[in-house]
Design a protein around this motif. Structure first.
Motif, PDB file in Angstrom:
ATOM      1  N   LEU A   3      55.817  38.462  23.474  1.00 19.17           N
ATOM      2  CA  LEU A   3      54.604  38.937  22.823  1.00 19.17           C
ATOM      3  C   LEU A   3      54.679  40.458  22.830  1.00 19.17           C
ATOM      4  N   GLY A   4      55.529  41.016  23.964  1.00 18.91           N
ATOM      5  CA  GLY A   4      55.816  42.392  23.664  1.00 18.91           C
ATOM      6  C   GLY A   4      54.462  43.143  24.844  1.00 18.91           C
ATOM      7  N   GLU A   5      54.548  44.571  24.948  1.00 15.05           N
ATOM      8  CA  GLU A   5      53.808  45.147  25.818  1.00 15.05           C
ATOM      9  C   GLU A   5      52.224  45.112  25.400  1.00 15.05           C
ATOM     10  N   LYS A   6      52.110  45.382  24.162  1.00 12.25           N
ATOM     11  CA  LYS A   6      50.716  45.606  23.556  1.00 12.25           C
ATOM     12  C   LYS A   6      49.714  44.388  23.649  1.00 12.25           C
ATOM     13  N   VAL A   7      50.002  43.248  24.017  1.00 18.76           N
ATOM     14  CA  VAL A   7      49.196  42.187  24.292  1.00 18.76           C
ATOM     15  C   VAL A   7      48.837  42.187  25.840  1.00 18.76           C
ATOM     16  N   ARG A   8      47.247  42.326  25.813  1.00 18.91           N
ATOM     17  CA  ARG A   8      46.742  42.700  27.222  1.00 18.91           C
ATOM     18  C   ARG A   8      45.914  41.395  27.796  1.00 18.91           C
ATOM     19  N   LYS A   9      45.324  40.617  26.993  1.00 15.62           N
ATOM     20  CA  LYS A   9      44.586  39.675  27.162  1.00 15.62           C
ATOM     21  C   LYS A   9      44.990  38.208  26.693  1.00 15.62           C
ATOM     22  N   ILE A  10      45.062  37.210  27.494  1.00 14.97           N
ATOM     23  CA  ILE A  10      45.420  35.922  27.152  1.00 14.97           C
ATOM     24  C   ILE A  10      44.419  35.065  27.353  1.00 14.97           C
ATOM     25  N   CYS A  11      43.860  34.161  26.442  1.00 15.42           N
ATOM     26  CA  CYS A  11      43.284  32.934  26.641  1.00 15.42           C
ATOM     27  C   CYS A  11      43.960  31.669  26.901  1.00 15.42           C
ATOM     28  N   VAL A  12      44.058  31.015  28.240  1.00 14.70           N
ATOM     29  CA  VAL A  12      44.721  29.925  28.324  1.00 14.70           C
ATOM     30  C   VAL A  12      43.718  28.679  27.928  1.00 14.70           C
ATOM     31  N   VAL A  13      44.320  27.824  27.063  1.00 11.98           N
ATOM     32  CA  VAL A  13      43.581  26.781  26.589  1.00 11.98           C
ATOM     33  C   VAL A  13      44.132  25.390  26.936  1.00 11.98           C
ATOM     34  N   THR A  14      43.338  24.531  27.702  1.00 10.21           N
ATOM     35  CA  THR A  14      43.853  23.453  28.380  1.00 10.21           C
ATOM     36  C   THR A  14      42.600  22.398  28.746  1.00 10.21           C
ATOM     37  N   ASP A  15      42.892  21.128  28.852  1.00 10.45           N
ATOM     38  CA  ASP A  15      41.980  20.183  28.828  1.00 10.45           C
ATOM     39  C   ASP A  15      41.638  19.782  30.434  1.00 10.45           C
ATOM     40  N   SER A  16      40.533  19.139  30.476  1.00 11.75           N
ATOM     41  CA  SER A  16      40.396  18.797  31.972  1.00 11.75           C
ATOM     42  C   SER A  16      41.362  18.047  32.761  1.00 11.75           C
ATOM     43  N   ASN A  17      42.207  17.527  32.217  1.00 15.30           N
ATOM     44  CA  ASN A  17      43.225  16.561  33.110  1.00 15.30           C
ATOM     45  C   ASN A  17      44.258  17.592  33.484  1.00 15.30           C
ATOM     46  N   VAL A  18      44.774  18.423  32.636  1.00 16.75           N
ATOM     47  CA  VAL A  18      45.747  19.247  33.130  1.00 16.75           C
ATOM     48  C   VAL A  18      45.510  20.683  33.569  1.00 16.75           C
ATOM     49  N   ALA A  19      44.164  21.105  33.543  1.00 14.71           N
ATOM     50  CA  ALA A  19      43.607  22.393  34.026  1.00 14.71           C
ATOM     51  C   ALA A  19      43.907  22.344  35.786  1.00 14.71           C
ATOM     52  N   PRO A  20      43.299  21.433  36.419  1.00 11.70           N
ATOM     53  CA  PRO A  20      43.542  21.340  38.054  1.00 11.70           C
ATOM     54  C   PRO A  20      45.240  21.293  38.279  1.00 11.70           C
ATOM     55  N   LEU A  21      45.968  20.743  37.260  1.00  8.86           N
ATOM     56  CA  LEU A  21      47.409  20.699  37.890  1.00  8.86           C
ATOM     57  C   LEU A  21      48.090  21.868  37.806  1.00  8.86           C
ATOM     58  N   TYR A  22      48.012  22.673  36.603  1.00  7.94           N
ATOM     59  CA  TYR A  22      48.901  23.766  36.346  1.00  7.94           C
ATOM     60  C   TYR A  22      48.363  25.062  35.651  1.00  7.94           C
ATOM     61  N   SER A  23      47.037  24.706  35.544  1.00  4.75           N
ATOM     62  CA  SER A  23      46.427  26.400  35.009  1.00  4.75           C
ATOM     63  C   SER A  23      46.560  27.513  36.130  1.00  4.75           C
ATOM     64  N   ASP A  24      46.304  27.195  37.455  1.00  2.00           N
ATOM     65  CA  ASP A  24      46.344  28.124  38.483  1.00  2.00           C
ATOM     66  C   ASP A  24      47.903  28.995  38.426  1.00  2.00           C
TER      67      ASP A  24
END
Length: 356
Positions: free
Chosen positions: A32-53
């Motif tokens: 993405l390069g150096e200019k991108v500062r903020k990212i929204c991680v989009v995930t579902d209720s099954n995957v979030a507790p496994l890998y989002s952290d």
């Protein structure tokens, strides 16, 4: 780590290997390069507790500000309502055109996130981090994004290529056998349309718990999709070959209220379409028997619980329909499929032939 480069309206890499998720931030920063500062991680209720952290920690280590949007797992969330909720979330968190989205999860997550990225501020970058075999070998590559309407599957969407696809094969360890089979169906489809040798490999290597098998299957399937997408990014010609089994597969999904998963429905759809093509005299050889043999070896249930009439009504809303004609993918030989137009008036006849 294996790397495949996709050259379409945007050039990007598909990275496949073990242990990639903890290093995702560095790969995403490079893409993405150096200019991108903020990212929204989009995930579902099954995957979030496994890998989002783990993903968010890696993003923050690479200098990103990360926020997370979690939606209810399941095909029902692939909707305009969830898309609207996500877009409002992005606006409330003040993401700008220099920011980006990351899809962490399966095909529903990737399709939803990609459509949001294409729509928000008229287009911002996004990254695919598939955590299912189905998403890794199919939906994360190629730039098709979208949501379902009540009338049918994937009827609203956009072509929007990701900036990177990052497939950590370690995530396969948490998948059920059924979810692994969904991905295997798409790999089998890839072999059926363009790679007889892949079909032979799949026939001899049905162990989806083997990381080496996963890596090989995903690599070959992605390579096939790369070739097709680069020839026909907008899905008006050769790319339609990737829809083998999907016209009836989507109809089966719809008839079942999506209780039959995508890969399982496509497996049944491929068999029906193969049998019908043979009876219509469009195939040079019987593709049904060897295809059914492979699918049964994996344990796919291949009986269709719906009538030709029910499937016809569901298939009439297929996005591949053009006026009174529908484009079908017909296997003429193992590893060789062709496109065939069928008048809508003959669709039920075709399906009946495939069910008999």
């Amino acid at each position: 780590m294996e790397k495949i480069t996709i050259t379409a309206s945007k050039t990007y890499e598909v990275l496949t290997g073990s242990g990639l998720l903890p290093r995702a931030g560095a790969y995403i920063r490079q893409a993405l390069g150096e200019k991108v500062r903020k990212i929204c991680v989009v995930t579902d209720s099954n995957v979030a507790p496994l890998y989002s952290d783990a993903l968010i920690s890696s993003l923050e280590e690479s200098g990103f500000v990360a926020v997370k949007f979690v939606f209810a797992a399941g095909e029902a969330s692939k909707s305009l309502r969830t898309l609207s909720d996500l877009l409002e979330f992005l606006a409330q968190r003040q993401l700008t055109r220099s920011d980006a989205l990351v899809a962490l999860g399966g095909g529903v997550t990737g399709d939803l996130t990609g459509f949001a990225a294409a729509s928000y501020l008229r287009g911002i970058p996004f990254v695919q981090v598939p955590t299912t075999l189905l998403a890794a070998v199919d939906s994360s590559v190629g730039g098709k994004t979208g949501v379902n309407l009540e009338a049918g599957k994937n009827l609203a969407g956009a072509f929007w290529q990701p900036s990177l696809v990052l497939f950590d094969t370690d995530t396969m360890a948490t998948l059920s056998q059924d979810l692994l089979l969904d991905g295997a169906a798409e790999a089998i489809k890839a072999g059926a349309i363009a790679d007889k040798e892949l079909l032979s490999y799949i026939r001899e290597k049905p162990d989806l718990k083997d990381p080496a098998v996963i890596t090989h299957l995903s690599g070959r399937a992605i390579e096939i999709k790369r070739r097709v997408v680069q020839e026909d990014e907008r899905d008006i010609g050769a790319r339609q070959l990737l829809n083998f089994g999907h016209t009836l597969g989507h109809a089966i999904e719809k008839c079942s209220g999506f209780s039959v998963s995508h890969g399982h429905a496509v497996a049944i759809g491929m068999v029906i379409e193969s049998r019908a093509a043979l009876q219509f005299g469009w195939s040079r050889e019987d593709c049904t028997a060897p295809l059914s043999e492979i699918l049964k070896k994996f344990g796919f249930p291949l009986d269709c619980p719906y009538s030709a009439s029910q499937l016809t009504q569901a298939a009439l809303s297929d996005k591949k329909r053009q006026g009174d004609r529908l484009t079908l993918v017909i296997p003429v030989a193992q590893g060789d499929c062709q496109l065939k137009e069928l008048p809508v008036s003959r669709l039920e006849e075709f399906i009946k032939a495939g069910l008999s």
